[in-house]
Scaffold this active site. Structure first.
Site, short mmCIF file in Angstrom:
data_model
loop_
_atom_site.label_atom_id
_atom_site.label_comp_id
_atom_site.label_asym_id
_atom_site.label_seq_id
_atom_site.Cartn_x
_atom_site.Cartn_y
_atom_site.Cartn_z
N TRP A 354 0.83 -1.21 0.00
CA TRP A 354 0.00 0.00 0.00
C TRP A 354 0.86 1.25 0.00
O TRP A 354 0.39 2.34 -0.32
CB TRP A 354 -0.95 0.02 1.20
CG TRP A 354 -0.31 0.34 2.52
CD1 TRP A 354 0.78 -0.27 3.07
CD2 TRP A 354 -0.71 1.36 3.45
NE1 TRP A 354 1.08 0.30 4.30
CE2 TRP A 354 0.17 1.29 4.56
CE3 TRP A 354 -1.73 2.30 3.47
CZ2 TRP A 354 0.07 2.15 5.65
CZ3 TRP A 354 -1.85 3.15 4.57
CH2 TRP A 354 -0.96 3.06 5.64
N ASP A 355 2.14 1.09 0.34
CA ASP A 355 3.08 2.20 0.34
C ASP A 355 3.04 2.97 -0.97
O ASP A 355 3.13 4.20 -1.00
CB ASP A 355 4.50 1.70 0.58
CG ASP A 355 4.64 0.89 1.84
OD1 ASP A 355 3.81 0.00 2.07
OD2 ASP A 355 5.60 1.13 2.60
N GLU A 485 -0.04 -2.32 12.79
CA GLU A 485 0.08 -3.77 12.72
C GLU A 485 0.30 -4.44 14.08
O GLU A 485 0.53 -5.65 14.15
CB GLU A 485 1.21 -4.12 11.75
CG GLU A 485 0.84 -3.74 10.32
CD GLU A 485 2.02 -3.74 9.37
OE1 GLU A 485 3.16 -3.60 9.86
OE2 GLU A 485 1.81 -3.87 8.15
N LYS A 557 1.60 1.12 16.68
CA LYS A 557 2.86 1.11 15.94
C LYS A 557 3.11 2.37 15.14
O LYS A 557 4.20 2.91 15.11
CB LYS A 557 2.88 -0.10 15.01
CG LYS A 557 4.11 -0.18 14.15
CD LYS A 557 3.92 -1.23 13.07
CE LYS A 557 4.94 -0.95 12.00
NZ LYS A 557 4.49 -1.22 10.69
N GLN A 558 2.07 2.87 14.45
CA GLN A 558 2.25 3.99 13.53
C GLN A 558 0.93 4.69 13.29
O GLN A 558 -0.10 4.28 13.80
CB GLN A 558 2.83 3.50 12.20
CG GLN A 558 1.89 2.60 11.42
CD GLN A 558 2.54 2.06 10.15
OE1 GLN A 558 3.26 1.08 10.19
NE2 GLN A 558 2.26 2.71 9.03
#
Length: 770
Positions: A354-355, A485, A557-558
């Protein structure tokens, strides 16, 4: 993307089974320890050049992962690496698929006696000319080496060594000038069965060739045969000899292609070129590329270099527009570019995540829409495989895999099945990229050639994933994982549900755009589901829980929920946006990737909290950019992670274009809102903004902001509303943007199709939208 620290859970799980000693062996054998080792002071060296396009140093990084890359979208390599990678060339079955290593017969180095004391070489990456240069000033000569992946002859990597004799005392007898060099192609490839190299003489020179095939097809169902590859290269002597009064340019070439005839033809054509003309043709094609667009920063040399480095690395991995031989099918932009992709731990094996669509795509779209088209075309080419994945997982439409490579099948490593199973938001992110592409291009041909189909089939997938909850009356999407994640197999991920809802609404809109040549069944049904999707919201605390059942205080995580504010631009109360940013900043672990802080930067800019935004902006890049060649790491110092991390670069570019410049893309308009300078800069310009065929330049200084209309497309006349007046834009016009905006640029409506509602979870009231 399943970043490295996610995988450490797998290592931890092994402790009880294998014992600590065995795990240490595993870690060392997979270079895990190397990736997480703290950087020594000697790992990074100074860039002393004062040219914003040139990165120069006297000492190369001790960690060769921070060496720069060269590439042209067909082939790429890291400087002084023994490995070359080629677009679309992979080896290994499914979870073991990775870019196939080609030995670098183009890896030529000057002898160490030239690059050590008493000489002090200068190593430079020239991003303007797209070449790596080594210059050694010796007693009797100046030696300059240029290494580049040719932008026109895209099958070729070229090494040129120029030796120029210095003037000397005519009464003193000198001998010929000898320059020792060495070819370091490395070991045989473990991925490709190359046959024994064959020599031949061409025009008095010895040239070599070898062909082979990849060993393991990715998926026999979609790739029944291995892929062929052929390489040609020039013989490399031990010494170059130049007369004591002379000068000479020595050119060494390597070409690679899947087609032997093409590899040979291009090789011969390059050999026949004059050395300087060959280089000039390469530079001219790069200049043409830079002429189309650019992001320019003044007053902050370091920041300017970082931006120039990002665009250089991006464009090095994107296909050339004008080439000697037609380009091959393009296989996408992976998180570390084309020059990397051989291993799991350092570079994600060259796969697509998806980046591409979510982090790299938006900035590329706005400045180089042709490349945005190429990136979407990769997904279109793989749509039939996505249809099969949806079918075998019990769904309808298209479900795109978490990791995709040559065949478009799921190629996630066996270590992390939960990522491939649950992180389905990638399918919605592809639809969101299509939404942005249509908003800025209105590309009717793309719709006809598959765009209508991919958008509506993605909507079919989400419609089949949504299940009515009779207790709430809303649709739930179960068994998913958001960008965070650390939490898997959740229900109603806020991010996932919004990208799913946008996908459903977009299909309704596209069904109208395509109705004269594409039949869609009951498009309003998609919108009905989107309208009734659940969206977690805590009315008391006025924020979005990350998913149903999220326990406040749990570390993440992000960036996840904050992505609703941007890039998704989901409408919400200002207070909700403030609370989302503040809360999730407090629970995001410090070891996360750079993109998190880029999105926090944009969030605070949209809230006009400039001080907080500047703090987040500095945090988004300062710990990730490695000197002297501006190579990005996935993780902050002292850790490393993946290298050279295009995903982090993409988030950073978005802070500049969509944050400080204030640009935002909507289906019916382009907006510029509160443009301002990035920290410690004096001028900021985005040149070559492409919108509906127009070419625009936005310039921001300490005192004013202006929009220059370079050209317009007759099909789409543009009008700008400054909050009071409608201004008809004409070529050559310069408009001063007074105030904070928003300045709305729009054209006539497209086919009189009604814009989508884009409201998710109709029970969620927003009386004071941002």
């Amino acid at each position: 993307m399943w970043y490295f620290l996610k995988r450490n859970k797998q290592v931890a799980a092994m402790l009880g089974v294998l014992g600590i000693a065995a795990v240490v062996v595993i870690i060392l054998s997979t270079r895990t320890a190397h990736r997480l080792a703290a950087d020594n002071a000697s790992d990074e060296t100074e860039d002393f050049s004062d040219d914003p396009y040139i990165f120069s140093t006297h000492k190369l990084p001790s960690d060769d992962r921070f060496m720069p890359s060269i590439g042209n979208g067909h082939i790429a390599t890291n400087i002084f690496s023994d490995t070359i990678y080629m677009n679309g060339l992979y080896n290994g079955r499914k979870g073991e698929s990775h870019r196939a290593r080609i030995p670098s017969w183009a890896n030529i180095r000057l002898n160490s006696t030239l690059t050590h004391m008493p000489y002090r070489p200068v190593y430079s990456l020239d991003t303007r000319e797209a070449a790596f240069k080594v210059r050694v000033d010796r007693d009797r000569s100046i030696v300059t080496q240029r290494i580049y992946a040719h932008r026109f002859y895209t099958r070729a990597i070229v090494n040129q060594i120029q030796v120029v004799a210095k003037p000397h005392d005519p009464n003193f007898i000198h001998h010929e000038i000898w320059i020792a060099i060495k070819q370091i192609s490395g070991p045989s490839s473990e991925d490709i069965e190359f046959r024994t190299p064959v020599p031949e003489i061409y025009d008095g020179r010895t040239i070599w060739s070898s062909c082979g095939s990849t060993k393991d097809p990715e998926d026999p169902s979609y790739q029944p045969l291995p892929v062929d590859v052929c390489a040609y290269w020039t013989s490399v002597p031990d010494y170059l000899v130049v007369p004591q009064h002379g000068s000479k340019v020595f050119t060494f070439v390597m070409t690679v292609d899947k087609n032997k005839t093409i590899a040979r033809q291009e090789f011969i054509e390059v050999l026949q070129q004059d050395g300087e003309e060959l280089y000039k043709k390469h530079v001219d094609h790069w200049k043409s590329l830079y002429h189309q667009a650019g992001v320019h920063i003044e007053g902050n040399l370091h920041l300017s270099k970082i931006v120039n480095g990002i665009w250089y690395y991006y464009l090095s991995s994107l296909p050339s527009q004008h080439t000697y031989h037609p380009p091959e099918k393009y296989y996408g932009l992976s998180p570390t570019g084309l020059a990397r992709g051989g291993s799991l731990l350092d570079d994600y094996e060259g796969h697509n995540f998806w980046d591409t669509e979510f982090w790299m795509f938006p900035s590329i779209l706005l400045l180089y829409p042709r490349y945005a088209h190429d990136l979407l075309q990769y997904r279109l080419d793989m749509a039939y495989v996505a249809a099969e994945l949806a079918k075998i997982t019990g769904n309808k439409g298209y479900r795109f895999p978490w990791e995709s490579a040559y065949t478009g099948t799921e190629v996630t490593q066996p270590c992390c099945p939960e990522v491939a199973e649950f992180e389905q938001h990638i399918t919605g992110c592809i639809s969101y990229a299509a939404r942005q592409y249509l908003a800025t291009t209105r590309d009717e041909e793309w719709l006809k050639q598959g765009g209508c189909s991919i958008v509506t089939h993605i909507a079919d997938f989400w419609a089949s994933r949504a299940v009515i909850n009779f207790n709430t009356g809303l649709y739930d999407i179960e068994s998913v994982m958001g960008p965070d994640e650390d939490h898997s197999n959740v229900t109603n991920s806020a991010f996932t549900n919004v990208v799913a809802g946008y996908s459903l609404y977009l299909a309704q809109y596209v069904a109208c755009l395509c109705k004269s040549y594409y039949m869609a069944k009951d498009p309003d049904h998609w919108a009905d589901i989107a309208w009734s999707l659940a969206l977690p919201y805590d009315e008391t605390l006025d924020y979005h829980p990350q998913f149903s059942g999220y326990e406040r205080g749990e570390q993440i995580k992000q960036a996840d929920v904050v992505l609703l504010g941007f890039p998704l631009q989901y409408p919400m109360n200002m207070s909700t946006r403030v609370n989302d940013l503040s809360y999730y900043e407090s629970v995001t672990r410090s070891s996360g990737p750079a993109m998190t802080w880029s999105m926090h930067t944009i969030g605070h800019l949209r809230l006009q909290d400039d001080k907080k935004a500047n703090d987040m902006f500095n945090k988004s890049y300062q710990g990730y950019v490695r000197e002297p060649f501006k190579v990005w790491s996935e993780l902050q110092r002292p850790n490393v992670g993946a290298v050279n991390f295009f995903t982090g670069m993409g988030g950073f570019l978005q802070t500049l274009i969509f944050g400080y410049a204030g640009v935002s893309i909507h289906l019916d308009r382009l907006e510029i809102n509160t443009p301002q300078l990035p920290p410690n800069t004096t001028n900021f310009k985005i040149r070559g903004i492409k919108y509906l065929g127009a070419n625009l330049t936005l310039s921001i200084s300490e005192t004013s902001s202006t929009l220059v209309v370079e050209s317009l497309d007759d099909e789409w006349p543009l009008t700008m509303n400054d909050g009071k007046y409608n201004i008809t834009l004409v070529p050559g016009m310069s408009v001063t943007l007074s105030g904070s905006g928003p300045f709305k640029i729009h054209s006539t409506s497209w086919k009189e199709c009604k814009l989508p509602e884009d409201t998710i979870g109709h029970n969620y009231l927003r009386p004071n939208k941002l």
